[in-house]
Design an enzyme around this catalytic site. Structure first.
Site, PDB file in Angstrom:
ATOM      1  N   SER A   8      -3.613 -19.812  -8.627  1.00 29.79           N
ATOM      2  CA  SER A   8      -2.722 -19.287  -7.603  1.00 29.79           C
ATOM      3  C   SER A   8      -1.462 -20.132  -7.500  1.00 29.79           C
ATOM      4  CB  SER A   8      -3.426 -19.272  -6.246  1.00 29.79           C
ATOM      5  OG  SER A   8      -2.512 -18.967  -5.218  1.00 29.79           O
ATOM      6  N   HIS A  33      -2.282 -15.749 -10.481  1.00 28.53           N
ATOM      7  CA  HIS A  33      -2.472 -15.111  -9.179  1.00 28.53           C
ATOM      8  C   HIS A  33      -1.234 -15.357  -8.320  1.00 28.53           C
ATOM      9  CE1 HIS A  33      -5.083 -13.335  -6.092  1.00 28.53           C
ATOM     10  NE2 HIS A  33      -4.485 -14.140  -5.240  1.00 28.53           N
ATOM     11  N   ASP A  35       0.392 -14.601  -4.694  1.00 27.03           N
ATOM     12  CA  ASP A  35       0.177 -14.159  -3.318  1.00 27.03           C
ATOM     13  C   ASP A  35       1.505 -13.760  -2.681  1.00 27.03           C
ATOM     14  OD1 ASP A  35      -2.665 -14.544  -2.902  1.00 27.03           O
ATOM     15  OD2 ASP A  35      -2.281 -16.682  -3.068  1.00 27.03           O
ATOM     16  N   MET A  37       3.104 -12.533   0.797  1.00 25.26           N
ATOM     17  CA  MET A  37       2.818 -12.489   2.236  1.00 25.26           C
ATOM     18  C   MET A  37       4.069 -12.080   3.002  1.00 25.26           C
ATOM     19  SD  MET A  37       0.745 -16.072   2.589  1.00 25.26           S
ATOM     20  CE  MET A  37      -0.315 -16.666   1.277  1.00 25.26           C
ATOM     21  N   HIS A  66      -1.265 -10.143  -5.531  1.00 23.97           N
ATOM     22  CA  HIS A  66      -2.088  -9.916  -4.337  1.00 23.97           C
ATOM     23  C   HIS A  66      -1.154  -9.662  -3.152  1.00 23.97           C
ATOM     24  CE1 HIS A  66      -5.127 -11.896  -1.304  1.00 23.97           C
ATOM     25  NE2 HIS A  66      -4.981 -10.585  -1.111  1.00 23.97           N
ATOM     26  N   MET A  68      -0.541  -9.256   0.393  1.00 25.90           N
ATOM     27  CA  MET A  68      -1.025  -9.460   1.763  1.00 25.90           C
ATOM     28  C   MET A  68       0.072  -9.011   2.712  1.00 25.90           C
ATOM     29  SD  MET A  68      -3.140 -13.050   1.539  1.00 25.90           S
ATOM     30  CE  MET A  68      -2.218 -13.823   0.213  1.00 25.90           C
ATOM     31  N   MET A 137     -12.141 -12.071  -0.145  1.00 26.57           N
ATOM     32  CA  MET A 137     -11.562 -13.306   0.374  1.00 26.57           C
ATOM     33  C   MET A 137     -12.678 -14.194   0.923  1.00 26.57           C
ATOM     34  SD  MET A 137      -8.324 -13.245  -0.202  1.00 26.57           S
ATOM     35  CE  MET A 137      -7.912 -14.713   0.766  1.00 26.57           C
ATOM     36  N   ASP A 175     -11.310 -15.689  -3.696  1.00 25.71           N
ATOM     37  CA  ASP A 175     -10.100 -16.469  -3.432  1.00 25.71           C
ATOM     38  C   ASP A 175     -10.288 -17.232  -2.129  1.00 25.71           C
ATOM     39  OD1 ASP A 175      -7.580 -17.497  -3.065  1.00 25.71           O
ATOM     40  OD2 ASP A 175      -6.555 -15.563  -2.955  1.00 25.71           O
TER      41      ASP A 175
END
Length: 217
Positions: A8, A33, A35, A37, A66, A68, A137, A175
Site C-alpha cells: 500500500s 495497492h 488507497d 480517500m 481501493h 474509499m 478490511m 487490509d
C-alpha cells in the site's frame, strides 16, 4: 489460488514514490495497492486521479485501486482512464452496488468489493459472480498503522467457504494491521491477497518484500 502481495503506497515516501514502486515491483510484489480517500466516507484524504496517472508511467505492475469514497460510481471512469487495473468499491458507500460494479466492468477493468469490519458478508454474496476479489478490511478504513482486528477472521473463513462451495473464482484480500506474524493468520483463515503498508515501505523495501514472499510462496 495463488497468494499475492499488494503493498500500500499510503505508507510510501511520496517524495520518492516512483523509486519505491520500482523497488517493491523488482522485489516481487504482485500488485500496487492505492488507497483513494475523499474525507467523507472516511475522515482522511489521500491520493487522487493525477497521482494514479503519474505513477502509472513508473511501473507496469497491476494497480489495485481501493476507492474509499462516497458514491464511487462518480469516479470509476476517471480512475480507469488514469491507469487502474482493478477498482474496489465499498458496499457501504454505494447506493447501487451492482450498478457501480457493472460500470467498472463496462470500462474493461476488474471489479472488486470491500466491506468494513462491522459489515456482514451476506450483503455481498449476491454480487460475487461480478467480482474478481473481495477486500475484507481488518481495521477500520481511513488510516494506516492500526492493529489488526482478529474478530474479522471468522468473516474471512465464512467467505472463503462460501466462495469455494459455489465454485467462484474470487480472491479474498485483507487490509489492515498485516505484518510477518499476522499474515500467517489471515492466510490460514482463507485470504490470498495481502495488503501491507508500513511493514513493506519502512526500512529495507526489498528485504521486506522478500520476507513476505517467503511466507506467501
Amino acid at each position: 489460488m495463488s497468494n499475492k502481495l499488494s503493498p500500500s503506497i499510503l505508507a510510501a515516501d511520496v517524495s520518492r514514490l516512483g523509486d519505491e514502486l520500482a523497488a517493491v515491483t523488482e522485489a516481487g510484489a504482485d500488485y500496487i495497492h492505492i488507497d483513494i480517500m475523499d474525507g467523507m466516507f472516511v475522515r482522511n484524504i489521500s491520493f487522487g486521479v493525477p497521482v494514479v496517472a503519474g505513477i502509472r508511467k513508473c511501473v507496469d505492475t497491476f494497480f489495485d485501486v481501493h476507492l474509499m469514497v462516497t458514491e464511487p460510481i462518480r469516479y470509476v471512469r476517471s480512475f480507469a482512464e488514469a491507469g487502474a487495473d482493478g477498482i474496489t468499491v465499498h458496499a457501504e458507500a454505494c447506493e447501487d452496488l451492482e450498478g457501480t460494479l457493472d460500470e467498472i466492468l463496462k470500462l474493461g477493468k476488474k471489479a472488486a468489493v470491500s466491506i468494513k469490519p462491522g459489515t456482514d458478508i451476506d450483503c455481498i454474496l449476491p454480487i460475487l459472480p461480478k467480482v474478481y476479489m473481495v477486500l475484507v478490511m481488518t481495521v477500520e478504513p481511513g488510516y494506516g498503522g492500526q492493529k489488526i482486528r482478529r474478530d474479522t477472521f471468522g468473516k474471512i473463513k465464512r467467505l472463503r467457504k462460501y466462495i469455494d462451495e459455489n465454485g467462484y473464482d474470487v480472491d479474498i484480500e485483507v487490509d489492515g494491521g498485516i505484518n510477518l506474524d499476522t499474515v500467517k493468520e489471515v492466510l490460514d483463515a482463507g485470504a490470498n491477497v495481502i495488503v501491507a503498508g508500513t511493514k513493506v515501505f519502512r526500512g529495507d523495501i526489498g528485504e521486506n518484500v522478500r520476507n513476505f514472499r517467503k511466507i506467501l510462496d
